[in-house]
Design a protein around this motif. Structure first.
Motif, PDB file in Angstrom:
ATOM      1  N   HIS A  19       0.738  -1.177   0.034  1.00  0.00           N
ATOM      2  CA  HIS A  19       0.072  -0.021   0.005  1.00  0.00           C
ATOM      3  C   HIS A  19       0.815   1.207  -0.028  1.00  0.00           C
ATOM      4  CE1 HIS A  19      -4.019  -1.935   0.277  1.00  0.00           C
ATOM      5  NE2 HIS A  19      -3.593  -2.628   1.326  1.00  0.00           N
ATOM      6  N   LEU A  24      -3.410   2.722   5.352  1.00  0.00           N
ATOM      7  CA  LEU A  24      -4.229   1.707   4.318  1.00  0.00           C
ATOM      8  C   LEU A  24      -3.860   0.210   4.987  1.00  0.00           C
ATOM      9  CD1 LEU A  24      -3.838   3.244   1.046  1.00  0.00           C
ATOM     10  CD2 LEU A  24      -5.930   3.449   2.479  1.00  0.00           C
ATOM     11  N   GLU A  28      -6.760  -2.510   6.381  1.00  0.00           N
ATOM     12  CA  GLU A  28      -6.959  -3.888   5.458  1.00  0.00           C
ATOM     13  C   GLU A  28      -6.675  -4.979   6.604  1.00  0.00           C
ATOM     14  OE1 GLU A  28      -4.756  -5.607   1.622  1.00  0.00           O
ATOM     15  OE2 GLU A  28      -3.280  -5.565   3.746  1.00  0.00           O
ATOM     16  N   GLN A 144      -4.521  -5.661  -4.859  1.00  0.00           N
ATOM     17  CA  GLN A 144      -5.653  -4.770  -5.040  1.00  0.00           C
ATOM     18  C   GLN A 144      -7.038  -5.384  -5.570  1.00  0.00           C
ATOM     19  OE1 GLN A 144      -4.251  -1.259  -6.591  1.00  0.00           O
ATOM     20  NE2 GLN A 144      -2.543  -0.806  -5.138  1.00  0.00           N
TER      21      GLN A 144
END
Length: 297
Positions: A19, A24, A28, A144
């Motif tokens: 990331h 982020l 996650e 992603q």
């Protein structure tokens, strides 16, 4: 260092690396930012080298981090796949899959996914594919997305493809068109005004990209980037358009449009599933690929 190494620290490290952001990575993994920062400090202390440095508003990996990710990530993927293989993939597990794809495929897939009663606790989320090939491959490489549905050829060896389905192009006109009914020849094609559709990544019009002949300049009334807007405009005027047959047939009755064979030699649109090589033998990724294929059987 190896004696006391916690594998969970490596999972945090990989998430932050992918990331390029502690925030982020924390989102996650369901952790707090201070928690992720603390785990990173523990790992840096154990490896004896800094792994990230400040870069603008974010962070950037050091040379040591790049070497660590190169050697560690493949091993962790093998461990993950081995653990998955013990029990296989089950829809009783809560899991969200992300699939990159284009608007035509979204229009076909969303109703099929919505009507599928066998998904259990699994969610399949469709996201618009990147207009830039480098961004697409980066998204797959950085987890992603789990896979992409593509019609373009990719030469990179780090990814594999499997066939999904074939489509072709057609011409559409509104029902009741004053000059066109059920068929069209080349002269009529060039005499009419067109609503064109441009493919972003290929920077070419759909009609030119999937036709063997080199098409001459057309009378363009409007240029669209969306099949839906293209069909809507054709349904309300005497312009014609070239588009994918599967979507034209899907909306023909709703929008009162004719689906007509192209007067040119079309090149088949071959859609493929595309994923990173590390996911080729992953039970969860195999399940996803088989599930998507089943929608087009």
């Amino acid at each position: 260092m190896l004696k006391n190494l916690d594998l969970n620290l490596l999972k945090v490290f990989i998430s932050v690396y992918r990331h390029g952001s502690i925030t982020l990575a924390a989102e996650e993994m369901g952790l707090t930012q201070p928690g992720v920062s603390g785990l990173l400090k523990r790992l840096q202390s154990q490896v004896g080298s800094p792994l990230f440095v400040r870069s603008g508003r974010g962070i950037a990996p050091t040379h040591h981090a790049q070497e660590l990710i190169r050697q560690v990530e493949p091993a962790l993927i093998q461990i993950s796949n081995a653990l998955e293989n013990l029990d296989g993939f089950s829809t009783e597990q809560h899991r969200k899959f992300v699939v990159y794809t284009s608007e035509p495929v979204m229009l076909m897939l969303v109703p099929k996914i919505e009507a599928d009663t066998t998904l259990g606790n699994v969610t399949i989320e469709l996201q618009s594919t990147h207009s830039n090939e480098e961004q697409l491959l980066h998204g797959l490489n950085q987890h992603q997305a789990d896979l992409a549905i593509e019609f373009a050829e990719h030469s990179t060896k780090a990814y594999f493809t499997e066939p999904l389905f074939e489509d072709n192009i057609c011409v559409i006109a509104r029902k009741g068109h004053p000059r066109i009914s059920s068929k069209i020849d080349k002269a009529q094609f060039y005499n009419e005004k067109h609503i064109t559709l441009k493919l972003r990544r290929e920077d070419a019009y759909l009609a030119d990209y999937f036709t063997e002949e080199n098409l001459s300049e057309r009378k363009v009334a409007a240029e669209c980037t969306s099949l839906v807007s293209q069909m809507s405009m054709v349904s309300t005027c005497d312009c014609i358009a070239t588009m994918t047959r599967s979507i034209a047939k899907l909306f023909a009755d709703k929008l009162d449009i004719q689906v007509i064979d192209s007067p040119f030699t079309d090149i088949p649109i071959r859609y493929r599933l595309m994923a990173h090589n590390r996911d080729r033998n992953s039970p969860s990724n195999i399940w996803l690929r088989d599930k998507l294929k089943s929608y087009f059987d």
